[in-house]
Scaffold this motif. Sequence first.
Motif, PDB file in Angstrom:
ATOM      1  N   GLU A   1      -8.868   6.309   5.463  1.00 42.99           N
ATOM      2  CA  GLU A   1      -7.958   6.709   4.406  1.00 42.99           C
ATOM      3  C   GLU A   1      -7.230   5.477   3.893  1.00 42.99           C
ATOM      4  OE1 GLU A   1      -5.345   9.860   5.483  1.00 42.99           O
ATOM      5  OE2 GLU A   1      -6.964  11.313   5.655  1.00 42.99           O
TER       6      GLU A   1
ATOM      7  N   ALA B   1     -14.638   6.180   1.758  1.00 43.64           N
ATOM      8  CA  ALA B   1     -13.177   6.161   1.892  1.00 43.64           C
ATOM      9  C   ALA B   1     -12.525   7.307   1.134  1.00 43.64           C
ATOM     10  CB  ALA B   1     -12.634   4.828   1.385  1.00 43.64           C
ATOM     11  N   SER B   2     -11.382   7.713   1.655  1.00 40.17           N
ATOM     12  CA  SER B   2     -10.535   8.700   0.993  1.00 40.17           C
ATOM     13  C   SER B   2      -9.312   7.947   0.474  1.00 40.17           C
ATOM     14  CB  SER B   2     -10.123   9.767   1.998  1.00 40.17           C
ATOM     15  OG  SER B   2      -9.139  10.594   1.448  1.00 40.17           O
TER      16      SER B   2
ATOM     17  N   ARG C   1      -5.624   7.895  -1.486  1.00 40.52           N
ATOM     18  CA  ARG C   1      -4.439   8.657  -1.915  1.00 40.52           C
ATOM     19  C   ARG C   1      -3.558   7.732  -2.745  1.00 40.52           C
ATOM     20  NH1 ARG C   1      -1.954  12.513   1.483  1.00 40.52           N
ATOM     21  NH2 ARG C   1      -0.632  12.752  -0.341  1.00 40.52           N
TER      22      ARG C   1
ATOM     23  N   SER D   1      -1.107   6.489   9.147  1.00 38.28           N
ATOM     24  CA  SER D   1      -2.458   7.040   9.229  1.00 38.28           C
ATOM     25  C   SER D   1      -3.413   6.332   8.263  1.00 38.28           C
ATOM     26  CB  SER D   1      -2.447   8.540   8.947  1.00 38.28           C
ATOM     27  OG  SER D   1      -2.100   8.788   7.598  1.00 38.28           O
ATOM     28  N   TYR D   2      -2.874   5.464   7.398  1.00 36.16           N
ATOM     29  CA  TYR D   2      -3.704   4.783   6.400  1.00 36.16           C
ATOM     30  C   TYR D   2      -4.273   3.483   6.948  1.00 36.16           C
ATOM     31  CZ  TYR D   2      -2.110   8.357   3.341  1.00 36.16           C
ATOM     32  OH  TYR D   2      -1.867   9.586   2.807  1.00 36.16           O
TER      33      TYR D   2
END
Length: 189
Positions: free
Chosen positions: A3, A28-29, A31, A46-47
């Motif tokens: 992420e 990859a995600s 945000r 969490s990134y």
Amino acid sequence: MPELAIVDSNTLCSIGLSSLITEVMPEASVRIFHTFSDLICDTPDSYYHFFVSSQIYFEHTPFFLERKQRCIILVQGDDIPQLTGLHTLNTNQDEQHIITSLYKLHQYGHPIKKETINKESNGLSSREIEVLTLIAKGYINKEIAEKLNISLTTVITHRKNIIEKTGIKSVSGLTIYSIMQGHIEADAI
């Protein structure tokens, strides 16, 4: 799936960068956070990486210094402050240069394992790989024909075959494909 967080108040820049990151790293995600407080309200640790505007970085340096190896500072233009030991990405460039920069950052943090590269991927012939490599380096059809000592028609045929076999039509997409398959290093572009 890693992420990634983009922390930038510029909506268009964030959306464009997200699109390019997804093109370079489809696994990859991504945000987007328009403010630092939006990021903090989420679960920031969490990134895997933070793509953060230089303004937000400098306003919240203590937070990002603790995560220095995971930060890529978004800068604009050549007049960038000296950011020793930090990775930067100049967002004031054309799409191809940004993609190349993203690949360099990706290869630095995640080197490609040579043993996993399949040189004959998607059934490309060795001549098609040569043409693909020259396309990735920015050569036009006429220059490729001269460099490989083949006719212009043959180059066009090879390009058509490459597009059919890979399903990729754009030069930037073919460049990304070429790097991902190990046909060319990002530094060679």
